[in-house]
Design an enzyme around this catalytic site. Structure first.
Site, PDB file in Angstrom:
ATOM      1  N   CYS A  92      32.515  38.764  30.938  1.00  0.00           N
ATOM      2  CA  CYS A  92      31.596  39.828  30.563  1.00  0.00           C
ATOM      3  C   CYS A  92      30.486  39.266  29.677  1.00  0.00           C
ATOM      4  O   CYS A  92      30.629  38.193  29.099  1.00  0.00           O
ATOM      5  CB  CYS A  92      32.340  40.892  29.787  1.00  0.00           C
ATOM      6  SG  CYS A  92      33.868  41.401  30.546  1.00  0.00           S
ATOM      7  N   ARG A  95      27.066  35.016  35.017  1.00  0.00           N
ATOM      8  CA  ARG A  95      28.489  34.981  34.716  1.00  0.00           C
ATOM      9  C   ARG A  95      29.293  35.940  35.601  1.00  0.00           C
ATOM     10  O   ARG A  95      30.516  35.905  35.584  1.00  0.00           O
ATOM     11  CB  ARG A  95      28.724  35.343  33.243  1.00  0.00           C
ATOM     12  CG  ARG A  95      28.091  34.353  32.292  1.00  0.00           C
ATOM     13  CD  ARG A  95      28.276  34.790  30.875  1.00  0.00           C
ATOM     14  NE  ARG A  95      29.682  34.901  30.527  1.00  0.00           N
ATOM     15  CZ  ARG A  95      30.434  33.891  30.134  1.00  0.00           C
ATOM     16  NH1 ARG A  95      29.913  32.699  30.036  1.00  0.00           N
ATOM     17  NH2 ARG A  95      31.693  34.074  29.828  1.00  0.00           N
ATOM     18  N   TRP A 153      32.967  42.608  33.572  1.00  0.00           N
ATOM     19  CA  TRP A 153      33.730  42.079  34.709  1.00  0.00           C
ATOM     20  C   TRP A 153      35.090  42.720  34.555  1.00  0.00           C
ATOM     21  O   TRP A 153      35.833  42.436  33.612  1.00  0.00           O
ATOM     22  CB  TRP A 153      33.769  40.557  34.583  1.00  0.00           C
ATOM     23  CG  TRP A 153      34.792  39.828  35.368  1.00  0.00           C
ATOM     24  CD1 TRP A 153      36.100  39.610  35.027  1.00  0.00           C
ATOM     25  CD2 TRP A 153      34.613  39.178  36.622  1.00  0.00           C
ATOM     26  NE1 TRP A 153      36.727  38.856  35.989  1.00  0.00           N
ATOM     27  CE2 TRP A 153      35.847  38.578  36.967  1.00  0.00           C
ATOM     28  CE3 TRP A 153      33.527  39.029  37.493  1.00  0.00           C
ATOM     29  CZ2 TRP A 153      36.016  37.851  38.145  1.00  0.00           C
ATOM     30  CZ3 TRP A 153      33.719  38.299  38.647  1.00  0.00           C
ATOM     31  CH2 TRP A 153      34.938  37.732  38.973  1.00  0.00           C
ATOM     32  N   ASN A 155      34.345  41.734  24.744  1.00  0.00           N
ATOM     33  CA  ASN A 155      34.830  40.771  25.748  1.00  0.00           C
ATOM     34  C   ASN A 155      36.216  40.338  25.319  1.00  0.00           C
ATOM     35  O   ASN A 155      36.468  40.177  24.125  1.00  0.00           O
ATOM     36  CB  ASN A 155      33.943  39.526  25.777  1.00  0.00           C
ATOM     37  CG  ASN A 155      32.602  39.791  26.411  1.00  0.00           C
ATOM     38  OD1 ASN A 155      32.345  40.886  26.908  1.00  0.00           O
ATOM     39  ND2 ASN A 155      31.741  38.786  26.387  1.00  0.00           N
ATOM     40  N   GLY A 156      37.090  40.081  26.300  1.00  0.00           N
ATOM     41  CA  GLY A 156      38.450  39.645  25.966  1.00  0.00           C
ATOM     42  C   GLY A 156      39.454  40.714  26.367  1.00  0.00           C
ATOM     43  O   GLY A 156      39.128  41.637  27.122  1.00  0.00           O
ATOM     44  N   GLU A 183      44.519  19.674  49.094  1.00  0.00           N
ATOM     45  CA  GLU A 183      43.455  20.288  48.293  1.00  0.00           C
ATOM     46  C   GLU A 183      42.452  19.220  47.832  1.00  0.00           C
ATOM     47  O   GLU A 183      41.242  19.434  47.857  1.00  0.00           O
ATOM     48  CB  GLU A 183      44.072  21.048  47.113  1.00  0.00           C
ATOM     49  CG  GLU A 183      43.095  21.598  46.092  1.00  0.00           C
ATOM     50  CD  GLU A 183      42.051  22.551  46.650  1.00  0.00           C
ATOM     51  OE1 GLU A 183      42.139  22.941  47.833  1.00  0.00           O
ATOM     52  OE2 GLU A 183      41.106  22.883  45.907  1.00  0.00           O
ATOM     53  N   LYS A 220      38.440  19.211  48.698  1.00  0.00           N
ATOM     54  CA  LYS A 220      37.417  19.195  47.644  1.00  0.00           C
ATOM     55  C   LYS A 220      36.424  18.067  47.888  1.00  0.00           C
ATOM     56  O   LYS A 220      35.220  18.252  47.795  1.00  0.00           O
ATOM     57  CB  LYS A 220      38.128  19.009  46.307  1.00  0.00           C
ATOM     58  CG  LYS A 220      37.567  19.749  45.160  1.00  0.00           C
ATOM     59  CD  LYS A 220      38.035  21.173  44.986  1.00  0.00           C
ATOM     60  CE  LYS A 220      37.855  22.049  46.188  1.00  0.00           C
ATOM     61  NZ  LYS A 220      38.422  23.358  46.036  1.00  0.00           N
ATOM     62  N   GLU A 271      34.132  18.809  50.996  1.00  0.00           N
ATOM     63  CA  GLU A 271      33.139  19.874  50.930  1.00  0.00           C
ATOM     64  C   GLU A 271      31.981  19.573  50.001  1.00  0.00           C
ATOM     65  O   GLU A 271      30.876  20.047  50.246  1.00  0.00           O
ATOM     66  CB  GLU A 271      33.779  21.224  50.585  1.00  0.00           C
ATOM     67  CG  GLU A 271      34.320  21.372  49.182  1.00  0.00           C
ATOM     68  CD  GLU A 271      34.803  22.797  48.895  1.00  0.00           C
ATOM     69  OE1 GLU A 271      35.810  22.932  48.218  1.00  0.00           O
ATOM     70  OE2 GLU A 271      34.157  23.762  49.346  1.00  0.00           O
ATOM     71  N   HIS A 305      52.945   7.036  62.073  1.00  0.00           N
ATOM     72  CA  HIS A 305      52.996   7.653  63.401  1.00  0.00           C
ATOM     73  C   HIS A 305      51.600   7.785  64.012  1.00  0.00           C
ATOM     74  O   HIS A 305      51.400   8.591  64.920  1.00  0.00           O
ATOM     75  CB  HIS A 305      53.718   9.000  63.323  1.00  0.00           C
ATOM     76  CG  HIS A 305      55.142   8.851  62.867  1.00  0.00           C
ATOM     77  ND1 HIS A 305      56.113   8.319  63.675  1.00  0.00           N
ATOM     78  CD2 HIS A 305      55.725   9.102  61.674  1.00  0.00           C
ATOM     79  CE1 HIS A 305      57.258   8.273  62.992  1.00  0.00           C
ATOM     80  NE2 HIS A 305      57.046   8.738  61.773  1.00  0.00           N
ATOM     81  N   LYS A 364      30.034  31.004  48.829  1.00  0.00           N
ATOM     82  CA  LYS A 364      31.124  31.260  47.884  1.00  0.00           C
ATOM     83  C   LYS A 364      32.090  32.308  48.426  1.00  0.00           C
ATOM     84  O   LYS A 364      33.288  32.196  48.277  1.00  0.00           O
ATOM     85  CB  LYS A 364      30.541  31.704  46.542  1.00  0.00           C
ATOM     86  CG  LYS A 364      31.587  31.915  45.449  1.00  0.00           C
ATOM     87  CD  LYS A 364      32.209  30.600  45.019  1.00  0.00           C
ATOM     88  CE  LYS A 364      33.398  30.762  44.111  1.00  0.00           C
ATOM     89  NZ  LYS A 364      34.249  29.557  44.115  1.00  0.00           N
TER      90      LYS A 364
END
Ligand code: F6R
Length: 608
Positions: free
Chosen positions: A2, A27, A74, A100-101, A481, A485, A488, A504, A603
């Site tokens: 936020c 943000r 948010w 915020n929080g 993963e 990363k 991309e 193999h 995104k």
């Protein structure tokens, strides 16, 4: 997360607040609101959606106040809507708060305030703050805020304004940033520096436990024992764009470095004082859990890779069979699921088209659907039967980093919660795991200080167009993963292989000096991994091993090593992935790629 802005001075506050909030839009937020003090009367205006919607709502009749506060929210507690937006007011409308929080004990406080006669309008944790200020106010706003802070548990960056005390703003911070901008005859408050830069570069950065009384002419800061604090003025030299990135060169790097904090947020309130797990969002009872015949995890990309780790965790802890499926495959293969299946959908954005379709299919087939997502109010969070939020904060870089590690944390907690309720896992085992989980933020942080070996390895890697990641068990899941990363954001072709599978076929691609990243963190598979490392070393590959501290044997076999702190083998993926994220990042930078916005990618993938 936020955004907070505050203004006190001689200018009209509204345009300053809107401009400040606009600078915090990066943000991420889902609603916005403003409160202005006009002729000793507080006017609150708020709207779900973008800032423009708030401005449209306010229209031409902007109150004239020269004191005000503004917020972009948010959503955390309560969905995004006008009522849940900040600022929040007390019963009388005389006290307004932006925050915020998370106020962890808000439910207890809310029940107590209701018994005291207060009535609530929103579903938020923040609203208790406004009612508490009202409760404690007896002529001194700062004193009232002090009393409130003694009552609340959790994290906050907050600003309080009142028509009862129209010449000051009171702000305070604990685990959520707050900065005061110094002007001449005016002062500013913000959660982040970009909101201030148009007006001033002289700032006071509040530390945890500090409270400030901000008037037009002065800023007085006190510590948590009410002692005055001499603050040093910090002159901001960054431009606005670097300020958004808080000094980091890219959002991705910032988000990698935010992981200790993000993990702490994911864990917050979910481990009890006696080390058990508390996820009230999962209200399946013992009988329902015991009836489950299998678990199916469905997701895309990085979230799918988190699911692969989840498979090992669930199978190990609960001895339940787990399938993990890519959502775009699952939805078209008429999956064998029903009322005896727990379907876990994982989605950072909560809006990925294939994941949504998979979730709807699972619901239509009568399965219990648990969603793991980062975005409150997202479609996934609205439609799933149970929702567990990751609380990672907005992820801006296209490449997912903190979303992945926090998804892992939720998967551990979920497995433990199911095991705890169904008594499939003993309390001793749960406590051992949660104890180790509490150390993960510090463990992640310590890896961030070991970047030299990674930078050196990446120099070699960056000139190649191919690389290999190998691992066994959980290490294989993380290797996938790491390879995604790297692909991309650096456009280096990378393959992740179960180490035992190389011979193999893929071993044919191992040539002299080709970079290989070997993940070797699982003690029961060490010897097997050493054989596989020897296989690639025999073809003169250049091997970087990710091992656990104290593993001298692996070191002997390889060209470079990065050691992660020792933890329970089951938890290592949270640590092992960090160097892989950093390798991808350094490779992308050294190849001159657009780190935060890699080519061809978005995104949020809201199309099939
Ligand atoms: C890779 C990445 C993607 C996402 C995938 C799913 O770094 O970010 O692979 O993980 O598009 O997105 P969500 O989690 O929003 O459903």
């Amino acid at each position: 997360m936020c955004g907070i802005v505050g203004y006190i001075g001689a200018q009209k506050a509204y345009p300053i607040l809107i401009e400040g909030l606009r600078k915090l839009e990066y943000r991420g937020y889902d609603s916005a609101g403003i409160a202005l003090l006009d002729s000793d009367h507080v006017e609150v205006m708020k709207s779900v959606g973008r800032l423009q919607q708030l401005e449209d709502k306010v229209g031409e009749f902007v109150p004239n106040g020269t004191i005000g506060i503004g917020h972009t929210r948010w959503a955390t507690h309560g969905r995004p809507c006008d009522l849940n937006s900040h600022p929040h007011s007390d019963c009388t409308g005389q006290f307004v708060v932006i925050h915020n929080g998370i106020i962890e004990n808000y439910q207890v406080l809310r029940s107590w305030l209701i018994r005291e006669g207060h009535s609530f309008r929103s579903e938020t944790d923040t609203e208790v703050l406004a009612h508490l200020v009202e409760h404690f106010y007896s002529g001194d706003l700062k004193q009232a805020v002090r009393c409130v802070l003694e009552k609340v548990k959790g994290s906050y960056g907050l600003v309080v304004m009142s028509e009862k005390d129209p010449h000051r703003l009171i702000c305070a911070r604990k685990d959520s940033p707050l900065v005061i901008g110094l002007g001449v005859g005016e002062n500013f408050i913000a959660s982040d520096i970009p909101a201030l830069l148009k007006y001033t570069r002289n700032t006071l950065i509040l530390e945890d436990g500090e409270l400030a009384e901000v008037t037009r002419e002065s800023v007085v800061v006190e510590d948590c024992h009410c002692n005055p604090v001499e603050k040093i003025i910090f002159y901001v030299e960054w431009d606005a764009i670097s300020a958004e990135k808080e000094g980091y060169e890219h959002f991705m790097l910032k988000e990698i470095y935010e992981q200790p904090k993000a993990i702490r947020e994911t864990l917050r309130g979910r481990i009890t004082a006696d080390g058990l797990v508390n996820i009230p969002e999962i209200n399946l009872n013992q009988e329902q859990i015991k009836k489950l015949r299998k678990v199916v995890v469905v997701a895309c990309g990085t979230a799918y890779h988190a699911g692969l780790v989840g498979k090992y965790v669930f199978e190990k802890l609960l001895r339940l069979p787990v399938e993990v499926d890519v959502a775009s495959e699952f939805r078209y293969r008429d999956p064998l699921i029903g009322a005896d299946t727990l379907v876990i959908v994982i989605s950072q954005s909560g809006e990925t088209a294939d994941t949504l379709a998979a979730m709807r299919l699972a619901k239509a087939k009568g399965s219990h659907v648990v969603a793991i997502t980062n975005v409150v109010g997202s479609t996934v969070s609205r439609e799933a039967d149970h929702v567990i939020l990751t609380w990672a904060g907005p992820e801006i870089a296209v490449a997912s980093t903190k979303a992945y590690t926090t998804q892992l944390i939720v998967l551990y907690l979920l497995a433990l919660q199911l095991g705890q309720t169904s008594q499939l896992i003993s309390h001793e085992e749960i406590i051992t795991i949660t104890d180790a989980m509490k150390n993960l933020p510090a463990d992640v942080d310590s890896i961030m200080h070991k970047t030299e070996a990674l930078k050196e390895f990446t120099q070699r890697l960056s000139v190649w167009n191919d690389t290999f990641f190998i691992g066994r068990g959980l290490d294989y899941a993380v290797a996938l993963e790491g390879s995604l990363k790297l692909k991309e954001i650096s456009y280096i072709h990378a393959e992740a292989y179960p180490a035992g599978e190389l011979k193999h076929g893929t071993l044919a691609l191992i040539v002299a000096d080709i970079p290989v990243i070997a993940l070797a963190t699982q003690p029961e598979l060490h010897e097997k991994m050493w054989s596989n490392i020897k296989e690639v070393k025999a073809r003169d590959a250049y091997v970087l091993a990710i091992t656990t501290e104290g593993d001298e044997e692996t070191k002997k076999e390889v060209d470079a090593v990065l050691e992660i702190p020792a933890t329970l083998p089951l938890l290592t993926p949270v640590l092992t992935v960090i160097p892989l994220q950093l390798i991808a990042y350094y490779a992308s930078v050294s190849r001159g790629c657009d780190v935060d916005k890699p080519r061809n990618l978005a995104k949020s993938v809201t199309v099939e």
